[in-house]
Motif scaffolding. Structure first.
Motif, PDB file in Angstrom:
ATOM      1  N   LEU A  39       0.828  -1.198   0.000  1.00 37.07           N
ATOM      2  CA  LEU A  39       0.000   0.000   0.000  1.00 37.07           C
ATOM      3  C   LEU A  39       0.867   1.254   0.000  1.00 37.07           C
ATOM      4  O   LEU A  39       0.599   2.221  -0.720  1.00 37.07           O
ATOM      5  N   ALA A  40       1.939   1.220   0.813  1.00 42.08           N
ATOM      6  CA  ALA A  40       2.857   2.363   0.855  1.00 42.08           C
ATOM      7  C   ALA A  40       3.540   2.543  -0.493  1.00 42.08           C
ATOM      8  O   ALA A  40       3.654   3.665  -1.010  1.00 42.08           O
ATOM      9  N   GLY A  41       4.001   1.453  -1.069  1.00 42.25           N
ATOM     10  CA  GLY A  41       4.652   1.525  -2.371  1.00 42.25           C
ATOM     11  C   GLY A  41       3.710   2.030  -3.444  1.00 42.25           C
ATOM     12  O   GLY A  41       4.117   2.764  -4.352  1.00 42.25           O
ATOM     13  N   ILE A  81       5.872   9.127  -7.318  1.00 43.21           N
ATOM     14  CA  ILE A  81       7.229   9.618  -7.572  1.00 43.21           C
ATOM     15  C   ILE A  81       7.719   8.812  -8.766  1.00 43.21           C
ATOM     16  O   ILE A  81       8.068   7.639  -8.631  1.00 43.21           O
ATOM     17  N   PRO A  82       7.722   9.366  -9.984  1.00 40.40           N
ATOM     18  CA  PRO A  82       7.932   8.604 -11.217  1.00 40.40           C
ATOM     19  C   PRO A  82       9.164   7.707 -11.213  1.00 40.40           C
ATOM     20  O   PRO A  82      10.273   8.155 -10.945  1.00 40.40           O
ATOM     21  N   GLY A  83       8.939   6.427 -11.466  1.00 41.63           N
ATOM     22  CA  GLY A  83      10.032   5.511 -11.742  1.00 41.63           C
ATOM     23  C   GLY A  83      10.782   4.950 -10.559  1.00 41.63           C
ATOM     24  O   GLY A  83      11.418   3.914 -10.678  1.00 41.63           O
ATOM     25  N   VAL A  84      10.752   5.613  -9.401  1.00 41.76           N
ATOM     26  CA  VAL A  84      11.618   5.164  -8.314  1.00 41.76           C
ATOM     27  C   VAL A  84      10.901   4.972  -6.989  1.00 41.76           C
ATOM     28  O   VAL A  84      11.357   4.231  -6.127  1.00 41.76           O
ATOM     29  N   GLY A  85       9.777   5.650  -6.766  1.00 47.06           N
ATOM     30  CA  GLY A  85       9.140   5.643  -5.467  1.00 47.06           C
ATOM     31  C   GLY A  85       8.877   4.267  -4.894  1.00 47.06           C
ATOM     32  O   GLY A  85       9.338   3.951  -3.792  1.00 47.06           O
ATOM     33  N   SER A  86       8.148   3.435  -5.597  1.00 47.78           N
ATOM     34  CA  SER A  86       7.778   2.108  -5.102  1.00 47.78           C
ATOM     35  C   SER A  86       9.001   1.227  -4.901  1.00 47.78           C
ATOM     36  O   SER A  86       9.105   0.511  -3.907  1.00 47.78           O
ATOM     37  N   VAL A  87       9.923   1.273  -5.846  1.00 47.17           N
ATOM     38  CA  VAL A  87      11.110   0.413  -5.774  1.00 47.17           C
ATOM     39  C   VAL A  87      11.937   0.741  -4.541  1.00 47.17           C
ATOM     40  O   VAL A  87      12.299  -0.142  -3.749  1.00 47.17           O
ATOM     41  N   LEU A  88      12.261   2.009  -4.359  1.00 49.70           N
ATOM     42  CA  LEU A  88      13.101   2.411  -3.236  1.00 49.70           C
ATOM     43  C   LEU A  88      12.453   2.061  -1.906  1.00 49.70           C
ATOM     44  O   LEU A  88      13.118   1.558  -0.991  1.00 49.70           O
ATOM     45  N   TYR A  89      11.166   2.305  -1.796  1.00 49.27           N
ATOM     46  CA  TYR A  89      10.498   2.005  -0.533  1.00 49.27           C
ATOM     47  C   TYR A  89      10.498   0.505  -0.248  1.00 49.27           C
ATOM     48  O   TYR A  89      10.830   0.073   0.863  1.00 49.27           O
ATOM     49  N   VAL A 134       6.657   4.893 -17.135  1.00 52.23           N
ATOM     50  CA  VAL A 134       7.159   5.180 -15.792  1.00 52.23           C
ATOM     51  C   VAL A 134       7.461   6.659 -15.586  1.00 52.23           C
ATOM     52  O   VAL A 134       7.585   7.114 -14.445  1.00 52.23           O
ATOM     53  N   PHE A 135       7.588   7.413 -16.658  1.00 53.61           N
ATOM     54  CA  PHE A 135       7.927   8.822 -16.528  1.00 53.61           C
ATOM     55  C   PHE A 135       6.699   9.691 -16.253  1.00 53.61           C
ATOM     56  O   PHE A 135       6.823  10.896 -16.028  1.00 53.61           O
ATOM     57  N   VAL A 136       5.501   9.087 -16.283  1.00 49.70           N
ATOM     58  CA  VAL A 136       4.268   9.827 -16.020  1.00 49.70           C
ATOM     59  C   VAL A 136       3.696   9.351 -14.691  1.00 49.70           C
ATOM     60  O   VAL A 136       3.422   8.156 -14.535  1.00 49.70           O
ATOM     61  N   PRO A 137       3.506  10.234 -13.717  1.00 47.03           N
ATOM     62  CA  PRO A 137       2.969   9.820 -12.407  1.00 47.03           C
ATOM     63  C   PRO A 137       1.634   9.100 -12.536  1.00 47.03           C
ATOM     64  O   PRO A 137       0.668   9.643 -13.066  1.00 47.03           O
ATOM     65  N   GLY A 138       1.606   7.848 -12.061  1.00 50.36           N
ATOM     66  CA  GLY A 138       0.361   7.081 -12.106  1.00 50.36           C
ATOM     67  C   GLY A 138      -0.129   6.766 -13.503  1.00 50.36           C
ATOM     68  O   GLY A 138      -1.282   6.369 -13.677  1.00 50.36           O
ATOM     69  N   GLY A 139       0.733   6.933 -14.523  1.00 52.38           N
ATOM     70  CA  GLY A 139       0.306   6.676 -15.895  1.00 52.38           C
ATOM     71  C   GLY A 139      -0.750   7.651 -16.380  1.00 52.38           C
ATOM     72  O   GLY A 139      -1.483   7.362 -17.333  1.00 52.38           O
ATOM     73  N   LEU A 140      -0.851   8.821 -15.732  1.00 57.62           N
ATOM     74  CA  LEU A 140      -1.881   9.803 -16.047  1.00 57.62           C
ATOM     75  C   LEU A 140      -1.830  10.209 -17.518  1.00 57.62           C
ATOM     76  O   LEU A 140      -0.796  10.641 -18.018  1.00 57.62           O
TER      77      LEU A 140
END
Length: 320
Positions: A89-91, A97-105, A256-262
């Motif tokens: 859920l956190a990820g 955060i495009p491309g890195v948020g989920s992975v880093l967390y 991945v360069f678009v936040p949430g695939g918006l």
């Protein structure tokens, strides 16, 4: 100027350009088809609320599967289902955060639980592969069957296409195909080449790919409920809408360069539906409504993550 900074700026500009282009195209189409838009009786009713809960529930289901993948890669790992769901859920929220948020967390979270960075990156990559395969293959098979049933009678095109897709599914999760992908991703993420990687057996990977259909099915039901609320639709339409949403969601994740695939997800969703015979205005209105509901669902996801985190802290406090 630093080349990495230039690349980052270029990707941000590209993302904004895509969002602006899709917004302009949708707005122009809606204005041109305003007579049809005015016929809608759009009310945020129980269908929308149920869809919102389903969208959030799909994220939780993916969290359960994320935990199962990690346990399969790390035999003997003690990982409560609630904790796997909490991390996912956190990820999910941090994917903005495009491309890195989920992975880093997720990598940082896994390390705190004694999982190596390599295994965490491999687990995240496997999760992404399974979700993409389930989304694209599952959605494509449904679309082929629902949209083109006459082809089964006239020739073997659809039969061959479905067989090819299923064959690609098996190959896509096999070790010979997955190994170089995992080596590339881990080398890129960890900034070093890792020769020995934890790999899942091909049959187990195939099972996971099928299991990852679950969150996409939940999402499909959710978007079909929104369609029921907005305009008249048949059961055949519901399957088409759900399958199109699954494929479009996968395409959005790839951007991945678009936040949430918006913008990307909405454009793909509308394109698939219109190709399947839907009125373009219906498709655009549904895409916009689905984005609104999914965004509200993300707030619900964030709230559930907060509750699970508070509960975890409380448990940790009572055991110290």
């Amino acid at each position: 100027m630093n080349s990495r900074l230039v690349r980052r700026i270029a990707l941000r500009v590209l993302a904004l350009g895509i969002i602006a282009l899709v917004t302009w195209l949708f707005a122009r189409a809606l204005i041109d088809g305003w007579d049809r838009v005015s016929e809608y009786d759009i009310v945020v009713d129980g269908w929308w609320v149920t869809a919102c809960v389903l969208f959030a529930g799909a994220v939780a289901v993916s969290g359960v599967l994320w935990g199962r993948v990690l346990r399969a890669l790390s035999p003997g790992m003690q990982l409560p289902v609630s904790e796997a769901v909490r991390s996912h859920l956190a990820g999910w929220v941090m994917r903005y955060i495009p491309g890195v948020g989920s992975v880093l967390y997720k990598v940082a979270w896994a390390q705190k639980r004694g999982v190596s960075r390599t295994t965490a990156v491999v687990g995240f990559t496997y999760e992404s592969i399974f979700l993409q395969i389930a989304s694209i293959m599952g959605g494509a098979v449904v679309l082929l069957i629902v949209v083109g049933p006459a082809l089964f009678e006239d020739n073997g095109v659809v039969v061959v296409a479905v067989a090819v897709l299923l064959g690609v599914l098996v190959l896509g999760v096999s070790r010979p195909v997955v190994r170089p992908v995992l080596q590339f991703v881990t080398a890129r993420r960890l900034k070093e080449r890792v020769e020995s990687l934890p790999l899942l057996a091909t049959p187990r990977s195939l099972v996971f790919a099928v299991e990852f259909l679950a969150p996409r099915i939940v999402n499909g039901v959710g978007v079909a409920l929104i369609a029921i609320s907005i305009f008249d639709s048949s059961p055949r339409d519901w399957f088409t809408i759900g399958a199109a949403y699954a494929v479009a969601g996968a395409i959005g994740i790839l951007a991945v360069f678009v936040p949430g695939g918006l913008g990307v997800r909405e454009g793909a969703f509308v394109g698939i539906l219109t190709a399947a015979g839907f009125n373009i205005i219906d498709a655009i209105v549904l895409a916009v409504a689905a984005r609104f509901v999914s965004t509200v669902a993300d707030l619900l996801v964030a709230g559930v993550y907060g509750l699970l985190t508070v509960n975890l802290r409380r448990k940790e406090g009572t055991t110290t």
